[in-house]
Motif scaffolding. Sequence first.
Motif, PDB file in Angstrom:
ATOM      1  N   THR A   1     -10.309  -3.311   3.447  1.00 34.09           N
ATOM      2  CA  THR A   1      -9.452  -4.429   3.865  1.00 34.09           C
ATOM      3  C   THR A   1      -8.154  -4.451   3.074  1.00 34.09           C
ATOM      4  O   THR A   1      -7.103  -4.834   3.609  1.00 34.09           O
ATOM      5  CB  THR A   1     -10.212  -5.760   3.723  1.00 34.09           C
TER       6      THR A   1
ATOM      7  N   ASN B   1      -4.420  -4.642   4.658  1.00 35.95           N
ATOM      8  CA  ASN B   1      -3.432  -5.629   4.241  1.00 35.95           C
ATOM      9  C   ASN B   1      -2.153  -4.988   3.712  1.00 35.95           C
ATOM     10  O   ASN B   1      -1.075  -5.585   3.800  1.00 35.95           O
ATOM     11  CB  ASN B   1      -4.038  -6.560   3.191  1.00 35.95           C
TER      12      ASN B   1
ATOM     13  N   THR C   1      -0.313  -3.938   7.049  1.00 38.18           N
ATOM     14  CA  THR C   1       0.256  -5.083   7.746  1.00 38.18           C
ATOM     15  C   THR C   1       1.308  -5.816   6.925  1.00 38.18           C
ATOM     16  O   THR C   1       2.033  -6.662   7.466  1.00 38.18           O
ATOM     17  CB  THR C   1      -0.852  -6.074   8.153  1.00 38.18           C
TER      18      THR C   1
ATOM     19  N   TYR D   1      -2.847  -7.169  14.835  1.00 39.48           N
ATOM     20  CA  TYR D   1      -3.954  -7.162  13.876  1.00 39.48           C
ATOM     21  C   TYR D   1      -4.973  -8.234  14.233  1.00 39.48           C
ATOM     22  O   TYR D   1      -4.609  -9.382  14.486  1.00 39.48           O
ATOM     23  CB  TYR D   1      -3.377  -7.408  12.477  1.00 39.48           C
TER      24      TYR D   1
ATOM     25  N   ALA E   1      -8.085  -9.889  12.339  1.00 40.88           N
ATOM     26  CA  ALA E   1      -8.788 -10.000  11.064  1.00 40.88           C
ATOM     27  C   ALA E   1     -10.263 -10.325  11.283  1.00 40.88           C
ATOM     28  O   ALA E   1     -10.675 -10.755  12.365  1.00 40.88           O
ATOM     29  CB  ALA E   1      -8.138 -11.078  10.203  1.00 40.88           C
ATOM     30  N   GLN E   2     -11.060 -10.155  10.235  1.00 41.78           N
ATOM     31  CA  GLN E   2     -12.471 -10.511  10.320  1.00 41.78           C
ATOM     32  C   GLN E   2     -12.659 -11.974  10.699  1.00 41.78           C
ATOM     33  O   GLN E   2     -13.589 -12.328  11.418  1.00 41.78           O
ATOM     34  CB  GLN E   2     -13.159 -10.254   8.977  1.00 41.78           C
TER      35      GLN E   2
ATOM     36  N   ARG F   1      -9.095 -16.009  13.322  1.00 41.28           N
ATOM     37  CA  ARG F   1      -7.874 -16.808  13.203  1.00 41.28           C
ATOM     38  C   ARG F   1      -7.365 -17.360  14.539  1.00 41.28           C
ATOM     39  O   ARG F   1      -6.167 -17.400  14.789  1.00 41.28           O
ATOM     40  CB  ARG F   1      -6.772 -15.993  12.513  1.00 41.28           C
TER      41      ARG F   1
ATOM     42  N   ASP G   1     -10.338  -5.217  12.035  1.00 47.48           N
ATOM     43  CA  ASP G   1     -11.083  -5.240  10.774  1.00 47.48           C
ATOM     44  C   ASP G   1     -12.505  -5.734  11.041  1.00 47.48           C
ATOM     45  O   ASP G   1     -12.744  -6.924  11.227  1.00 47.48           O
ATOM     46  CB  ASP G   1     -10.373  -6.146   9.762  1.00 47.48           C
TER      47      ASP G   1
END
Length: 236
Positions: free
Chosen positions: A41, A45, A48, A85, A87-88, A91, A162
């Motif tokens: 991760t 990051n 990104t 992107y 994310a896990q 969001r 991710d």
Amino acid sequence: MLSLRAVNQFYGENHILWNLDLELSKGECTCVLGAPGMGKTTLVNCITGYLPVESGSIIWNEAGLPPQNLLTRPVEDRAALGMSYVAQERRIFSQLSVEENLQIALLAGNEHARAIPDMVYQLFPELYSLRHVRGGELQNDLQQRLALARALVTEPKLLILDEPTLGSGQRFIQELGGIIRRLNRDFGLTILLVEQRLSFIRRVADRFCLLHRGRNVAQGKVELLDDKLVASWMAP
């Protein structure tokens, strides 16, 4: 599409990524894997722009345009170039409807965009019938579909996922594999996948990058990702 060369990253005094090289080729799915805490991760990051890079380069290559070192550009420029992107944590906006979630993502990616691309509802037809339902009221797998759909409304060139199978049911995992292959085959989308589920990796990925303590210890075509190699670097 994207080239990382000798990337180093630190958390305070802790050296997390060590001279990491990675090449993402257009239209391929590349998987980054490794045991927990090995820098996966963190690597995402850095790509990104959410974490600073101490040294090295991250070069965006697009046909007909000069190469661009992303480390010299602000985070928001990466989305404008065509990077998206998931994310896990997904969001999504839980109090907004499915359609409102998609519209916000659309405007964030392109202020002149007017309509959600047809391909989004083609890939996720169940979201169309639920487009007036609030994101927080969706079941877990539907929330994951919405997170993916949000990432695709800007019609990106590079999609970063991710651990998209984390906490998901087997039915969704099967469908997700088909979606990833379709994005590669039919839409020519380049995908960077962070994942630990080996059966899923072997099904969808073209290439892999295996991290151990922030170092790239093995990489190549996914056919080379055999059980012996995995046991050497990912055994508990």
